[in-house]
Design a protein around this motif. Structure first.
Motif, PDB file in Angstrom:
ATOM      1  N   TRP A 153       0.830  -1.207   0.000  1.00  0.00           N
ATOM      2  CA  TRP A 153       0.000   0.000   0.000  1.00  0.00           C
ATOM      3  C   TRP A 153       0.864   1.256   0.000  1.00  0.00           C
ATOM      4  O   TRP A 153       0.513   2.256  -0.641  1.00  0.00           O
ATOM      5  N   ALA A 154       1.985   1.217   0.674  1.00  0.00           N
ATOM      6  CA  ALA A 154       2.906   2.355   0.631  1.00  0.00           C
ATOM      7  C   ALA A 154       3.448   2.538  -0.787  1.00  0.00           C
ATOM      8  O   ALA A 154       3.578   3.664  -1.274  1.00  0.00           O
ATOM      9  N   GLY A 155       3.727   1.439  -1.465  1.00  0.00           N
ATOM     10  CA  GLY A 155       4.190   1.500  -2.851  1.00  0.00           C
ATOM     11  C   GLY A 155       3.121   2.095  -3.767  1.00  0.00           C
ATOM     12  O   GLY A 155       3.425   2.907  -4.647  1.00  0.00           O
ATOM     13  N   PHE A 156       1.857   1.690  -3.554  1.00  0.00           N
ATOM     14  CA  PHE A 156       0.775   2.272  -4.341  1.00  0.00           C
ATOM     15  C   PHE A 156       0.643   3.761  -4.067  1.00  0.00           C
ATOM     16  O   PHE A 156       0.358   4.553  -4.969  1.00  0.00           O
ATOM     17  N   GLY A 157       0.870   4.167  -2.819  1.00  0.00           N
ATOM     18  CA  GLY A 157       0.832   5.587  -2.475  1.00  0.00           C
ATOM     19  C   GLY A 157       1.927   6.360  -3.188  1.00  0.00           C
ATOM     20  O   GLY A 157       1.700   7.461  -3.705  1.00  0.00           O
ATOM     21  N   VAL A 158       3.125   5.805  -3.229  1.00  0.00           N
ATOM     22  CA  VAL A 158       4.240   6.448  -3.926  1.00  0.00           C
ATOM     23  C   VAL A 158       3.932   6.561  -5.421  1.00  0.00           C
ATOM     24  O   VAL A 158       4.191   7.601  -6.047  1.00  0.00           O
ATOM     25  N   LEU A 159       3.362   5.513  -5.999  1.00  0.00           N
ATOM     26  CA  LEU A 159       2.986   5.568  -7.416  1.00  0.00           C
ATOM     27  C   LEU A 159       1.923   6.629  -7.660  1.00  0.00           C
ATOM     28  O   LEU A 159       1.955   7.337  -8.676  1.00  0.00           O
ATOM     29  N   GLY A 160       0.986   6.763  -6.741  1.00  0.00           N
ATOM     30  CA  GLY A 160      -0.044   7.787  -6.861  1.00  0.00           C
ATOM     31  C   GLY A 160       0.533   9.192  -6.812  1.00  0.00           C
ATOM     32  O   GLY A 160       0.144  10.062  -7.586  1.00  0.00           O
ATOM     33  N   VAL A 161       1.473   9.405  -5.900  1.00  0.00           N
ATOM     34  CA  VAL A 161       2.120  10.722  -5.809  1.00  0.00           C
ATOM     35  C   VAL A 161       2.914  11.011  -7.080  1.00  0.00           C
ATOM     36  O   VAL A 161       2.881  12.131  -7.597  1.00  0.00           O
ATOM     37  N   ALA A 162       3.595  10.011  -7.618  1.00  0.00           N
ATOM     38  CA  ALA A 162       4.352  10.199  -8.855  1.00  0.00           C
ATOM     39  C   ALA A 162       3.422  10.559 -10.011  1.00  0.00           C
ATOM     40  O   ALA A 162       3.705  11.467 -10.796  1.00  0.00           O
ATOM     41  N   TRP A 163       2.286   9.877 -10.099  1.00  0.00           N
ATOM     42  CA  TRP A 163       1.318  10.165 -11.150  1.00  0.00           C
ATOM     43  C   TRP A 163       0.765  11.583 -10.982  1.00  0.00           C
ATOM     44  O   TRP A 163       0.631  12.317 -11.967  1.00  0.00           O
ATOM     45  N   LEU A 164       0.456  11.975  -9.758  1.00  0.00           N
ATOM     46  CA  LEU A 164      -0.067  13.306  -9.486  1.00  0.00           C
ATOM     47  C   LEU A 164       0.944  14.384  -9.883  1.00  0.00           C
ATOM     48  O   LEU A 164       0.585  15.379 -10.521  1.00  0.00           O
ATOM     49  N   LEU A 165       2.206  14.191  -9.530  1.00  0.00           N
ATOM     50  CA  LEU A 165       3.239  15.148  -9.903  1.00  0.00           C
ATOM     51  C   LEU A 165       3.395  15.247 -11.422  1.00  0.00           C
ATOM     52  O   LEU A 165       3.578  16.330 -11.974  1.00  0.00           O
ATOM     53  N   PHE A 166       3.310  14.112 -12.085  1.00  0.00           N
ATOM     54  CA  PHE A 166       3.400  14.101 -13.540  1.00  0.00           C
ATOM     55  C   PHE A 166       2.258  14.895 -14.157  1.00  0.00           C
ATOM     56  O   PHE A 166       2.470  15.709 -15.069  1.00  0.00           O
ATOM     57  N   MET A 167       1.042  14.690 -13.667  1.00  0.00           N
ATOM     58  CA  MET A 167      -0.108  15.392 -14.216  1.00  0.00           C
ATOM     59  C   MET A 167      -0.033  16.896 -13.936  1.00  0.00           C
ATOM     60  O   MET A 167      -0.407  17.705 -14.784  1.00  0.00           O
ATOM     61  N   ILE A 168       0.458  17.272 -12.755  1.00  0.00           N
ATOM     62  CA  ILE A 168       0.610  18.692 -12.432  1.00  0.00           C
ATOM     63  C   ILE A 168       1.632  19.331 -13.367  1.00  0.00           C
ATOM     64  O   ILE A 168       1.411  20.428 -13.885  1.00  0.00           O
ATOM     65  N   SER A 169       2.741  18.653 -13.604  1.00  0.00           N
ATOM     66  CA  SER A 169       3.763  19.214 -14.486  1.00  0.00           C
ATOM     67  C   SER A 169       3.228  19.368 -15.905  1.00  0.00           C
ATOM     68  O   SER A 169       3.538  20.342 -16.588  1.00  0.00           O
ATOM     69  N   ARG A 170       2.409  18.427 -16.366  1.00  0.00           N
ATOM     70  CA  ARG A 170       1.817  18.537 -17.698  1.00  0.00           C
ATOM     71  C   ARG A 170       0.866  19.724 -17.775  1.00  0.00           C
ATOM     72  O   ARG A 170       0.852  20.456 -18.760  1.00  0.00           O
ATOM     73  N   ALA A 171       0.056  19.912 -16.725  1.00  0.00           N
ATOM     74  CA  ALA A 171      -0.889  21.026 -16.722  1.00  0.00           C
ATOM     75  C   ALA A 171      -0.159  22.363 -16.720  1.00  0.00           C
ATOM     76  O   ALA A 171      -0.540  23.288 -17.447  1.00  0.00           O
ATOM     77  N   VAL A 172       0.885  22.477 -15.925  1.00  0.00           N
ATOM     78  CA  VAL A 172       1.652  23.721 -15.880  1.00  0.00           C
ATOM     79  C   VAL A 172       2.337  23.963 -17.222  1.00  0.00           C
ATOM     80  O   VAL A 172       2.388  25.097 -17.713  1.00  0.00           O
ATOM     81  N   GLU A 173       2.860  22.917 -17.828  1.00  0.00           N
ATOM     82  CA  GLU A 173       3.526  23.045 -19.114  1.00  0.00           C
ATOM     83  C   GLU A 173       2.546  23.532 -20.179  1.00  0.00           C
ATOM     84  O   GLU A 173       2.870  24.401 -20.984  1.00  0.00           O
ATOM     85  N   ARG A 174       1.343  23.001 -20.171  1.00  0.00           N
ATOM     86  CA  ARG A 174       0.339  23.431 -21.143  1.00  0.00           C
ATOM     87  C   ARG A 174      -0.064  24.878 -20.908  1.00  0.00           C
ATOM     88  O   ARG A 174      -0.253  25.633 -21.848  1.00  0.00           O
ATOM     89  N   ARG A 175      -0.225  25.227 -19.646  1.00  0.00           N
ATOM     90  CA  ARG A 175      -0.658  26.581 -19.317  1.00  0.00           C
ATOM     91  C   ARG A 175       0.402  27.602 -19.675  1.00  0.00           C
ATOM     92  O   ARG A 175       0.106  28.677 -20.167  1.00  0.00           O
TER      93      ARG A 175
END
Length: 147
Positions: free
Chosen positions: A62-84
């Motif tokens: 579950w900790a590993g799934f949490g880390v993967l979730g945070v990585a995915w969230l950071l990736f999506m935030i960086s994509r949104a900022v890049e587009r903006r």
């Protein structure tokens, strides 16, 4: 143990529904149902269900799934900022401009030489100017509707 029992019961129910469907002369649908219903038994036999059950109750997993979730969230935030901010748009525009500049804008078509084409035809007389289109009927319709 419970997961294996549930998977076996689901497979048995699916095979029963497939048999009823085949009895109703819907053989293609019955074949698909039988295929889907055999998947849980296959997963139990390969040990995937046991592994999943062990993973579901593991804090490390579950900790590993949490880390993967945070990585995915950071990736999506960086994509949104890049587009903006338009970071990639600027790069694309620069690449397109460089591509346009690579070809000389005043370049003429390559010459094929004198013998490659027949002699040029003399310039034809310019056609008479096309009569101006009459939009009076359209204007009347627009005036009728108050536009």
């Amino acid at each position: 143990m419970i997961a294996e029992t549930v998977c076996s019961a689901v497979s048995a129910a699916g095979l029963g529904i497939a048999a009823i469907t085949a009895y109703r002369k819907r053989f293609l649908a019955a074949t698909r149902l039988a295929a889907y219903s055999l998947v849980p038994v296959g997963l139990v036999m390969t040990g995937v269900v046991g592994w999943l059950a062990d993973t579901a109750f593991s804090m490390k997993a579950w900790a590993g799934f949490g880390v993967l979730g945070v990585a995915w969230l950071l990736f999506m935030i960086s994509r949104a900022v890049e587009r903006r901010s338009g970071g990639t748009r600027k790069e694309r525009k620069a690449a397109k401009a460089a591509q346009r500049e690579a070809v000389a804008p005043a370049a003429s078509a390559p010459s094929l030489g004198q013998g490659a084409r027949p002699a040029a035809q003399p310039a034809a007389k310019p056609k008479a100017a096309a009569p101006k289109e009459d939009f009076s009927d359209i204007e009347a319709i627009l005036k009728k509707h108050g536009i």
